[in-house]
Scaffold this motif. Structure first.
Motif, PDB file in Angstrom:
ATOM      1  N   GLY A 136      40.484  21.808   2.271  1.00 43.66           N
ATOM      2  CA  GLY A 136      39.158  22.691   1.933  1.00 43.66           C
ATOM      3  C   GLY A 136      38.650  23.237   2.913  1.00 43.66           C
ATOM      4  N   LEU A 137      37.567  24.256   2.820  1.00 46.76           N
ATOM      5  CA  LEU A 137      36.772  24.827   3.618  1.00 46.76           C
ATOM      6  C   LEU A 137      35.876  23.885   4.312  1.00 46.76           C
ATOM      7  CD1 LEU A 137      35.799  27.662   4.772  1.00 46.76           C
ATOM      8  CD2 LEU A 137      34.121  27.648   2.976  1.00 46.76           C
ATOM      9  N   TRP A 138      35.809  24.075   5.626  1.00 51.38           N
ATOM     10  CA  TRP A 138      35.004  23.172   6.452  1.00 51.38           C
ATOM     11  C   TRP A 138      33.503  23.693   6.359  1.00 51.38           C
ATOM     12  CZ3 TRP A 138      31.347  23.898  10.235  1.00 51.38           C
ATOM     13  CH2 TRP A 138      30.803  22.916  10.852  1.00 51.38           C
ATOM     14  N   ARG A 139      32.539  22.835   6.281  1.00 54.12           N
ATOM     15  CA  ARG A 139      30.923  23.442   6.147  1.00 54.12           C
ATOM     16  C   ARG A 139      30.392  21.922   6.858  1.00 54.12           C
ATOM     17  NH1 ARG A 139      29.777  22.961  -0.450  1.00 54.12           N
ATOM     18  NH2 ARG A 139      30.370  20.923  -0.623  1.00 54.12           N
ATOM     19  N   ALA A 140      29.333  22.598   7.443  1.00 52.25           N
ATOM     20  CA  ALA A 140      28.286  21.573   7.801  1.00 52.25           C
ATOM     21  C   ALA A 140      27.029  21.473   6.873  1.00 52.25           C
ATOM     22  CB  ALA A 140      27.863  21.861   9.165  1.00 52.25           C
ATOM     23  N   ARG A 141      26.629  20.381   6.318  1.00 54.07           N
ATOM     24  CA  ARG A 141      25.343  20.287   5.334  1.00 54.07           C
ATOM     25  C   ARG A 141      24.506  19.489   6.175  1.00 54.07           C
ATOM     26  NH1 ARG A 141      23.462  16.386   1.746  1.00 54.07           N
ATOM     27  NH2 ARG A 141      21.961  17.293   0.113  1.00 54.07           N
ATOM     28  N   LEU A 142      23.283  20.540   6.328  1.00 53.52           N
ATOM     29  CA  LEU A 142      22.002  19.816   7.280  1.00 53.52           C
ATOM     30  C   LEU A 142      21.206  19.357   6.092  1.00 53.52           C
ATOM     31  CD1 LEU A 142      21.392  22.868   9.874  1.00 53.52           C
ATOM     32  CD2 LEU A 142      22.699  20.836   9.873  1.00 53.52           C
ATOM     33  N   ARG A 143      20.697  17.997   6.480  1.00 50.95           N
ATOM     34  CA  ARG A 143      19.668  17.496   5.703  1.00 50.95           C
ATOM     35  C   ARG A 143      18.618  16.543   6.381  1.00 50.95           C
ATOM     36  NH1 ARG A 143      20.903  12.048   5.166  1.00 50.95           N
ATOM     37  NH2 ARG A 143      23.229  11.538   5.967  1.00 50.95           N
ATOM     38  N   SER A 144      17.533  16.142   5.824  1.00 55.96           N
ATOM     39  CA  SER A 144      16.642  15.562   6.521  1.00 55.96           C
ATOM     40  C   SER A 144      16.859  14.033   6.371  1.00 55.96           C
ATOM     41  CB  SER A 144      15.305  15.715   5.923  1.00 55.96           C
ATOM     42  OG  SER A 144      14.206  14.589   6.524  1.00 55.96           O
ATOM     43  N   GLY A 150      10.186  11.240  -4.332  1.00 56.79           N
ATOM     44  CA  GLY A 150       9.915  11.899  -5.753  1.00 56.79           C
ATOM     45  C   GLY A 150      10.976  13.019  -5.597  1.00 56.79           C
ATOM     46  N   THR A 151      11.795  13.480  -4.606  1.00 61.78           N
ATOM     47  CA  THR A 151      12.716  14.547  -4.446  1.00 61.78           C
ATOM     48  C   THR A 151      14.130  14.001  -4.913  1.00 61.78           C
ATOM     49  OG1 THR A 151      13.187  14.220  -2.064  1.00 61.78           O
ATOM     50  CG2 THR A 151      11.347  15.742  -2.739  1.00 61.78           C
ATOM     51  N   PRO A 152      14.938  14.956  -5.709  1.00 62.58           N
ATOM     52  CA  PRO A 152      16.379  14.531  -5.893  1.00 62.58           C
ATOM     53  C   PRO A 152      17.217  14.346  -4.715  1.00 62.58           C
ATOM     54  CG  PRO A 152      15.507  16.603  -7.044  1.00 62.58           C
ATOM     55  CD  PRO A 152      14.677  16.006  -6.030  1.00 62.58           C
ATOM     56  N   LEU A 158      14.370  20.104   3.844  1.00 60.32           N
ATOM     57  CA  LEU A 158      14.216  20.947   5.234  1.00 60.32           C
ATOM     58  C   LEU A 158      13.161  21.966   4.988  1.00 60.32           C
ATOM     59  CD1 LEU A 158      17.957  21.512   6.123  1.00 60.32           C
ATOM     60  CD2 LEU A 158      16.526  19.621   6.950  1.00 60.32           C
ATOM     61  N   ALA A 159      12.767  21.980   6.495  1.00 61.74           N
ATOM     62  CA  ALA A 159      11.454  23.039   6.797  1.00 61.74           C
ATOM     63  C   ALA A 159      12.062  24.203   7.589  1.00 61.74           C
ATOM     64  CB  ALA A 159      10.408  22.203   7.496  1.00 61.74           C
ATOM     65  N   LEU A 160      11.919  25.386   7.116  1.00 60.37           N
ATOM     66  CA  LEU A 160      12.290  26.510   7.980  1.00 60.37           C
ATOM     67  C   LEU A 160      11.318  27.215   8.381  1.00 60.37           C
ATOM     68  CD1 LEU A 160      15.005  27.866   5.189  1.00 60.37           C
ATOM     69  CD2 LEU A 160      15.487  26.263   7.277  1.00 60.37           C
ATOM     70  N   HIS A 161      11.097  27.738   9.728  1.00 55.91           N
ATOM     71  CA  HIS A 161       9.961  28.616  10.280  1.00 55.91           C
ATOM     72  C   HIS A 161      10.544  29.813  11.114  1.00 55.91           C
ATOM     73  CE1 HIS A 161      10.262  25.466  13.500  1.00 55.91           C
ATOM     74  NE2 HIS A 161       9.861  26.690  14.441  1.00 55.91           N
ATOM     75  N   ALA A 162      10.400  30.887  10.959  1.00 58.66           N
ATOM     76  CA  ALA A 162      10.774  31.918  11.542  1.00 58.66           C
ATOM     77  C   ALA A 162      10.612  31.904  13.224  1.00 58.66           C
ATOM     78  CB  ALA A 162      10.166  33.426  11.341  1.00 58.66           C
ATOM     79  N   VAL A 163      11.514  32.347  13.914  1.00 61.58           N
ATOM     80  CA  VAL A 163      11.696  32.170  15.112  1.00 61.58           C
ATOM     81  C   VAL A 163      11.940  33.448  16.146  1.00 61.58           C
ATOM     82  CG1 VAL A 163      12.125  29.902  15.437  1.00 61.58           C
ATOM     83  CG2 VAL A 163      13.962  31.498  15.572  1.00 61.58           C
ATOM     84  N   ASP A 164      12.125  34.577  15.409  1.00 62.00           N
ATOM     85  CA  ASP A 164      12.359  35.870  15.723  1.00 62.00           C
ATOM     86  C   ASP A 164      11.656  37.052  14.920  1.00 62.00           C
ATOM     87  OD1 ASP A 164      13.235  37.930  17.241  1.00 62.00           O
ATOM     88  OD2 ASP A 164      15.411  37.346  17.240  1.00 62.00           O
ATOM     89  N   PRO A 165      10.403  37.168  15.290  1.00 63.80           N
ATOM     90  CA  PRO A 165       9.891  38.098  14.442  1.00 63.80           C
ATOM     91  C   PRO A 165      10.360  39.588  14.685  1.00 63.80           C
ATOM     92  CG  PRO A 165       7.911  36.549  15.267  1.00 63.80           C
ATOM     93  CD  PRO A 165       9.505  36.158  15.972  1.00 63.80           C
ATOM     94  N   ALA A 166      10.575  39.764  16.083  1.00 64.24           N
ATOM     95  CA  ALA A 166      11.109  41.023  16.296  1.00 64.24           C
ATOM     96  C   ALA A 166      12.633  41.185  15.542  1.00 64.24           C
ATOM     97  CB  ALA A 166      11.559  41.306  17.658  1.00 64.24           C
ATOM     98  N   THR A 167      13.395  40.681  15.310  1.00 64.61           N
ATOM     99  CA  THR A 167      14.629  40.820  14.732  1.00 64.61           C
ATOM    100  C   THR A 167      14.239  41.064  13.141  1.00 64.61           C
ATOM    101  OG1 THR A 167      15.822  39.407  16.252  1.00 64.61           O
ATOM    102  CG2 THR A 167      16.660  39.707  13.882  1.00 64.61           C
TER     103      THR A 167
END
Length: 885
Positions: A136-144, A150-152, A158-167
């Motif tokens: 199978g295809l290797w993959r890495a699943r990130l999780r908290s 109450g979440t499934p 996870l929380a995402l925040h931008a770190v490179d506004p110029a890009t």
């Protein structure tokens, strides 16, 4: 470094608390070209398939590499092999400062758990998973590791925040992508560490990343689903307002991968764009300049949703204060079909009925950044006004109350044929304003017959002070309210002429420069009226005194009926000036009401006399108790004169007895009206006078008062008999006659004509023959237009008739005239001979023409023979036949 592994690889050990393991990944996303539904592939982008056929190709571009930084606890060992690194990743924790995942394209995120920490795990296999010989295809699943209650279970939390506004600001790759430059810039500004986006799934692999994430902020929303580096569904929603009306709206861009038959059944990205007005009805602001500048109640955009749009062509704005460029601030909505600009249908409530029109609007995004807020930035408001200048919208002549006062007046409602709608930044946001209106002034249409619309705008004083300021509208350019040359429309006797540059609630169109002076409350007539304005032919500005208000011209607009207009100017005091001399409290009263039913006119001037030509050199005085011009709807105009008295003065006092013999007060004048003037004629026949052999007949005394409609002065003509009907005087065989006519106005004696004739006539009758002879002489004097003509003449003739069979008549007329224009003495002689036989008749006229006796140049003419009857030739033939006998 520790000991080596069984396979000889060195074993590495984390010797410090801040040990890091940074793992780089290949590009995790492909930015693929998106297009509108049903749009064919971008020709000629096709590639051959394995079957040999051509398949459509959409453009794409790989993202940059991604990296995840894992914090390794002190003492953690690591063998630098694939499985050793994967085991170390499982024991470490990804941390935000060094983590940079570019997913989607040109959007770089750091990863945290939803509590803001790095309590995150990477679930990935260390050894290949092989089933039936297939790995199978290797993959890495990130999780908290701290899942929110109450979440499934499958939620990565996870929380995402931008770190490179110029890009994120990087330009698009030359084709449309689901999350374009403006969307990325907006997302980078919203997805901060304090307000991150949430990811329920984040996986990295050798073929690309898988992401399910969303960010819900107050002015921007983002939803993104990608699998193995390819987008499946992307949605952004931007809130904003519609300039210049200010209605709240949201703009949605939605891209989805579909198997499209029109694209060769390829799984392509299709995008739809929808604008929804979330505030269809906007209430008016509180009373103030903004409310007065747009005099309506609720403003409704009657169609709230607009699909089938082309993608937004976002426009940037460079703040002149900070010199910072802000991406994607506004755009003008257009339809994908033909690129037509969206015309938003608008309904404005008004006391006299709704006003409807359509106009383009700009969508202005809610953007708040340090030092800049799009909805409150005055420089942006000015920029938008330049991009979308005030728009003229035509209207079908709607009566609109432009003041909406609790105490309405006639001058509040106007017939509007167009509005120019702009916008301004107000304390309550963008607000529409009427920068101009096209109105038809019913007064001009019904009173002067002028039907052109005029441009007006609200006066600054009214906008700032409200209905307490009487002057509401400013005419641009000013309009001439001119009755000169058509005073039949303004009461016949008076021809007002003044320039109007403002519209008053009470007085209608007025001249702002001719307002009542402070302290006296009086108007200077010289500032109000043009020199051409007249009353009875005299300059109006010289007759009016103690003037409190100008002529009031108001409109009456009734729904369903043609507009009516009323001009009123009553109880106007008049003063003496030149030939116009009040004999009491002289007043002018004028009322003109014009509507579809007709025009009613009443103009009255009381207690005045005309002393002609001037009071310093009077010749004639005509005194009036009142002169009244009236015209009823559908009827002819008429003029009534009350208590008219005529008095001859100065050089004409010799005619005074004639004037005293005539009592005009008891006579009704004969009215003759034509497009140029109105003439009131008095005619009083006198009985014939007989005294023995003395007989005077055809006596008639007449007076004419002429009121021109072109501003010329009123003139008075007094006559004793006339040229057409002279009086006759006989004494036995001697007779004569004559007439006298005098015309004056305030410029002087315009015409004086007098003639006297004298002579004798003798007739005999012998039964078988009869005849008569006569001789008359006369003199006529005429002064007209400054030229004098004096003519003397002599008529001699006779007639003989025998047995009724033969008659012969001879008439000789000699005249001698002096012409002042050419300073010439001219003469003329005419001889007419008529012969009437039983069988034929003939007439011969010998005319000398006009010859000059003295002055004017020599131009003598010989006698000319003129045939006046076709029988002349037969008469000459008859004479020739009997000449030998």
């Amino acid at each position: 470094m520790a000991e080596t592994s069984p396979d000889g690889m060195p074993i590495l050990e984390a010797a410090a608390d801040d040990a890091r393991l940074v793992v780089s990944f290949p590009p995790q996303h492909v930015a693929e070209e998106t297009s509108l539904p049903g749009q064919p592939q971008p020709a000629p982008k096709t590639l051959p398939a394995a079957s040999g056929t051509l398949v459509p190709v959409w453009s794409g571009m790989l993202s940059g590499p991604s990296r995840i930084s894992f914090a390794l606890p002190r003492g953690t060992t690591l063998v630098p092999t694939v499985d050793g690194i994967l085991r170390a990743m499982g024991r470490g924790r990804p941390i935000a400062p060094d983590t940079a995942v570019e997913l989607p394209w040109r959007m770089v995120f750091a990863v945290q758990d939803r509590q803001g920490g790095q309590d995150i795990a990477s679930d990935h296999p260390v050894l290949p998973l092989t089933v039936a010989g297939v790995s199978g295809l290797w993959r890495a699943r990130l999780r908290s590791l701290r899942q929110e209650p109450g979440t499934p279970a499958q939620d990565a939390s996870l929380a995402l925040h931008a770190v490179d506004p110029a890009t994120a600001k990087s330009p698009d790759p030359g084709f449309s992508v689901p999350l374009g430059q403006v969307g990325r810039d907006r997302l980078a500004g919203k997805a901060t560490a304090a307000q991150p986006a949430h990811a329920t799934r984040l996986e990295l692999s050798a073929l690309g990343g898988t992401l399910t994430a969303a960010g819900l902020w107050d002015t921007f929303q983002w939803e993104h689903e990608a699998v193995l580096g390819r987008d499946v569904r992307v949605r952004t929603e931007t809130s904003g307002v519609l300039y210049p009306l200010g209605h709240r709206a949201r703009y949605v861009e939605f891209s989805e991968r579909v198997f499209d038959p029109t694209a060769g059944h390829a799984a392509v990205l299709r995008s739809v764009f929808v604008l929804t007005v979330t505030e269809p009805v906007r209430r008016p602001p509180p009373d103030g300049p903004a409310a007065r500048a747009f005099p309506f109640g609720d403003v409704e955009i009657t169609t709230p949703a607009y699909g089938g749009l082309a993608g937004a062509k976002w426009q940037s704005f460079e703040d002149p204060v900070t010199e910072q460029t802000h991406l994607g601030v506004y755009f003008q909505p257009t339809f994908a079909d033909g690129g037509r600009t969206v015309e938003f249908p608008v309904r404005c409530t008004a006391p006299r009925g709704d006003v409807r029109f359509a106009m383009p609007l700009l969508f202005v995004a809610d953007i708040t950044k340090p030092g800049f807020a799009s909805l409150t930035n005055p420089d942006l408001a000015q920029h938008l006004a330049n991009v979308l200048p005030p728009r003229f919208v035509p209207l079908p002549g709607i009566p609109i109350d432009l003041v909406r006062s609790a105490e309405p007046r006639d001058g509040d409602v106007h017939e509007v044929h167009g509005m120019t709608v702009g916008g301004t930044l107000h304390a309550t946001g963008y607000r529409p304003v009427l920068t101009g209106l096209d109105v038809r002034l019913p007064a001009l249409r019904t009173l002067l017959g002028e039907d052109e619309p005029y441009g007006v705008e609200f006066t600054s004083q009214y906008l700032s002070r409200g209905a307490s300021h009487d002057l509401v509208l400013k005419l641009d350019p000013p309009v001439d309210f001119d009755f000169v040359g058509r005073s039949d429309r303004s009461g016949g006797l008076v021809a007002p002429s003044f320039t109007t540059d403002t519209v008053s609630r009470d007085l209608g169109p007025v001249n702002s420069a001719a307002r009542p002076a402070p302290g006296t409350d009086e108007i200077d007539p010289a500032r109000l009226f043009a020199p051409e304005a007249t009353l009875l032919g005299f300059a109006l500005m010289d007759l009016v005194t103690d003037l409190k208000k100008p002529p009031t011209v108001t409109s009456v607009l009734t729904p369903g009926r043609a507009p009516a207009a009323r001009m009123a100017w009553n109880d106007v005091r008049l003063k003496a000036n030149g030939p116009f001399q009040p004999t009491g409290e002289s007043r002018l009263d004028l009322t003109v009401t014009a509507s579809a039913d007709g025009t009613d006119t009443h103009c009255k001037v009381t207690e005045f006399a005309l002393v002609l030509p001037t009071p310093s050199a009077p010749l004639l005085k005509v005194q009036f108790a009142a002169m009244t011009f009236t015209q009823k709807s559908g009827g002819p105009p008429s003029i009534a004169l009350e208590d008219v008295e005529v008095e001859f003065l100065g050089a004409l006092q010799l005619l005074q007895e004639l004037g005293e013999a005539v009592d005009l007060a008891d006579l009704a004048p004969q009215i003759d009206v034509n497009p140029d003037e109105l003439v009131a004629s008095y005619s009083l026949p006198l009985p014939s006078v007989t005294a023995g052999a003395f007989l005077m007949t055809d006596l008639e005394v007449s007076t004419e008062i002429t009121v021109p409609f072109d501003g010329e002065p009123v003139s008075v003509t007094f006559g004793f008999a006339s040229r057409d009907n002279p009086f006759t005087l006989t004494v036995l065989m001697f007779g004569g006659g004559g007439y006298l006519e005098v015309e004056l106005d305030h410029r002087g004696l315009q015409r004086l004509e007098a003639a006297l004739e004298f002579g004798a006539m003798l007739a005999v009758d012998f039964v078988v023959a009869r005849g008569e002879v006569h001789a008359f002489g006369g003199i006529r004097f005429e002064l007209a237009d400054g030229e004098v003509s004096l003519t003397g003449y002599l008529r001699i003739g006779g007639c003989v008739e025998v047995l009724g069979l033969v008659s012969v008549s001879v008439e000789l007329c000699l005249s001698l005239a002096y012409q002042s224009a050419t300073k010439a003495l001219v003469g003329r002689a005419t001889l007419v001979v008529e012969v009437d036989l039983t069988l034929c008749s003939a007439s011969v006229e010998l005319d000398s023409g006009t010859w000059v006796l003295a002055g004017g140049g020599a131009d003598r003419r010989l006698l000319a023979v003129r045939e006046t009857d076709e029988g002349l030739a037969r008469w000459r033939a008859y004479q020739a036949a009997f000449a030998p006998l």
